[in-house]
Design a protein around this motif. Structure first.
Motif, short mmCIF file in Angstrom:
data_model
loop_
_atom_site.label_atom_id
_atom_site.label_comp_id
_atom_site.label_asym_id
_atom_site.label_seq_id
_atom_site.Cartn_x
_atom_site.Cartn_y
_atom_site.Cartn_z
N LEU A 45 79.20 54.39 62.85
CA LEU A 45 79.24 53.59 64.08
C LEU A 45 80.43 53.97 64.96
N ALA A 46 81.59 54.20 64.32
CA ALA A 46 82.79 54.53 65.10
C ALA A 46 82.65 55.87 65.83
N CYS A 63 81.15 44.72 66.36
CA CYS A 63 79.82 45.20 65.99
C CYS A 63 79.73 45.48 64.49
N LEU A 64 80.78 46.04 63.93
CA LEU A 64 80.78 46.29 62.48
C LEU A 64 80.71 44.99 61.69
N GLY A 65 81.47 43.98 62.11
CA GLY A 65 81.63 42.79 61.28
C GLY A 65 80.77 41.60 61.64
N GLY A 173 70.39 60.23 66.02
CA GLY A 173 71.32 59.40 66.77
C GLY A 173 71.48 58.02 66.17
N LEU A 174 72.37 57.21 66.75
CA LEU A 174 72.62 55.87 66.23
C LEU A 174 71.37 55.00 66.31
N SER A 175 70.62 55.10 67.39
CA SER A 175 69.40 54.30 67.49
C SER A 175 68.43 54.64 66.37
N ALA A 240 87.81 46.59 58.15
CA ALA A 240 88.82 47.05 59.10
C ALA A 240 89.09 48.54 58.94
N ALA A 241 89.09 49.01 57.71
CA ALA A 241 89.33 50.44 57.48
C ALA A 241 88.22 51.29 58.07
N PHE A 242 86.97 50.80 58.01
CA PHE A 242 85.86 51.58 58.54
C PHE A 242 85.84 51.62 60.06
N VAL A 243 86.69 50.84 60.70
CA VAL A 243 86.86 51.00 62.14
C VAL A 243 87.48 52.36 62.45
#
Length: 461
Positions: A45-46, A63-65, A173-175, A240-243
């Motif tokens: 995602l990042a 968006c992650l959390g 892609g992300l989608s 938070a780390a995966f940000v």
């Protein structure tokens, strides 16, 4: 780790019946597909969200959390609803909500649209309902093995998500990741309707169901408070780390998106192999507290060194240390909770625990995004190290768990006061919950000293 429900012989539990095998295999697959869809965005995602209008590091973290917030808010209510209207409509409804959220995210053209989709995904909060259905479809003596299979499917899903997420994102892609997630949700519905047996009878078991009247007392229990803060902190730090982890691998180490899958495979696989000896030795030598607190120190140390000394060699080593410690703590926390939880309250305690876990993921995403936006990557890792240090201080106050288990008993026609006195006289029984008007009772026993012959006539088989 789910609690162990023994038969008369603690060393020999019954094998699964054909119906139980079908139920466990189908529910583990369903759970795995759903979690695979939720996890696949973590490693990528990042790297892709900055293509969406309105992007900012804060919105990336949200968006992650955000799925964790809706999961935390709805998990216990949906579990209680399933007690009233049945498991099947709640599970199918939750999967439909999950699919709809995935479609919203797949079709999103802005960062806000992605966030809305992720929030809807989390609103299909059926984890507690699935666990309750496992209890409905398995016998007491087989429930531990059934829950272990579900837990294994979650672990496998996390590893597969770290591999397939980058591969699918590179191709589609992300989608495309969200379209595949919606497909997985559809497969989950097919599996559920086609292969999951219908429960003939549902027996209310306080070891697997939530009782709102127990919540206040459990929130005051010092050991449970420390464990609940632990899972909150662990998933806060993870999210938070995966940000920033994907950006560290691609920008600082030069690992392009197409190669991320094998890097995550090595990190997670190496972390799993590294944590196994520590966990086995801790269990065999009864040094669980030492292995647990050491793992918290490893998480804290990894965050601190990532803040101060990142580099081509040290960064992968610290990430490996982090994932090894994460694996050990993720397995140890629920196991510890099951040992110290008062008799007959595990269902409610696990509901609180899971709520803290999901809420930690939400707070971690938001805190990670805000920290990167306002303070920078180094400050984020320092903040996570500080949270790890607070967790370590609290963990020092935990008492090493005894080899405890809960045995579910049937009191029959014996008056509940008399039954409690009778069971408490059995050597090795340390606590019992007997509720007026209910035939099931819950005895907390020491596996090393309990006289199972005294409990055998009352076992709820």
């Amino acid at each position: 780790m789910p609690i162990y429900y023994p038969d008369a012989d603690l060393n020999n539990s019954s094998s699964f019946s054909s119906l139980e095998k079908r139920a466990v295999a189908s529910l583990a697959s369903l759970y795995g597909f759903r979690m695979l869809g939720l996890f696949m965005v973590l490693p990528i995602l990042a790297l892709y969200m900055d293509d969406y209008p309105g992007f900012s590091p804060l919105l990336l973290g949200v968006c992650l959390g955000i799925y964790g917030l809706t999961q935390a808010a709805l998990q216990i209510p949906l579990g209680l609803l399933s007690d009233k209207i049945g498991r099947r409509p709640v599970i199918v409804g939750g999967l439909l909500v999950f699919i709809f959220g995935s479609l919203v995210a797949a079709s999103a053209e802005t960062s806000a649209g992605l966030i809305v989709g992720r929030a809807i995904q989390g609103a299909g909060a059926i984890a507690s309902t699935l666990m309750a259905l496992v209890s409905d479809l398995t016998r007491e003596e087989n429930r531990t093995k059934a829950m272990a299979n579900i837990g294994a499917s979650i672990g496998v899903s996390f590893v597969l998500a770290m591999i397939f997420g980058p591969v699918i994102a590179t191709a589609l892609g992300l989608s495309g990741v969200f379209w595949v997630t919606a497909l997985l949700g559809c497969l989950g519905i097919i599996i559920f309707l086609r292969w999951v047996p219908k429960a003939v009878t549902v027996q209310r078991n306080r070891e697997t169901h939530t009782d709102l009247q127990q919540i206040r007392g459990l929130l005051k229990d010092p050991s449970l408070l420390r464990l609940n803060f632990g899972v909150f902190a662990l998933h806060l730090i993870l999210m938070a780390a995966f940000v920033v982890i994907p950006a560290l691998l691609s920008e600082e180490l030069g690992i392009v998106g197409a190669d991320l899958w094998w890097v995550y495979l090595l990190l997670l696989g190496g972390g799993f192999v590294a944590m196994l000896p520590a966990m086995i030795i801790g269990e065999k030598l009864q040094r669980q507290k030492l292995s647990f607190t050491t793992a918290v120190v490893c998480v804290t140390l990894a965050m601190l060194l990532l803040a101060l000394f990142r580099g081509p060699l040290l960064t992968p080593i610290m990430l490996l240390l982090f994932f090894a410690a994460f694996n050990l703590l993720e397995a140890s926390l629920p196991s510890w909770l099951s040992k110290v939880c008062p008799a007959g309250r595990k269902g409610t305690a696990m509901g609180i625990y899971s709520t803290c876990q999901f809420f930690g993921a939400f707070v971690g995403g938001v805190l990670g995004g805000w920290s990167v936006q306002q303070l920078g990557v180094d400050s984020l890792f320092l903040l996570l190290a500080a949270i790890g240090f607070v967790w370590w201080l609290l963990a020092l106050g935990l008492e090493a768990p005894k080899a405890m288990q809960t045995v579910v008993l049937n009191s029959g026609d014996i008056a509940y006061e008399d039954f409690a006195k009778l069971i408490l006289k059995v050597p090795g029984v340390e606590d019992i919950l007997v509720v007026r008007g209910e035939q099931l009772a819950y005895a907390k026993v020491n596996k090393k000293t309990v006289d199972m012959s005294g409990l055998k006539p009352y076992l709820n088989l």
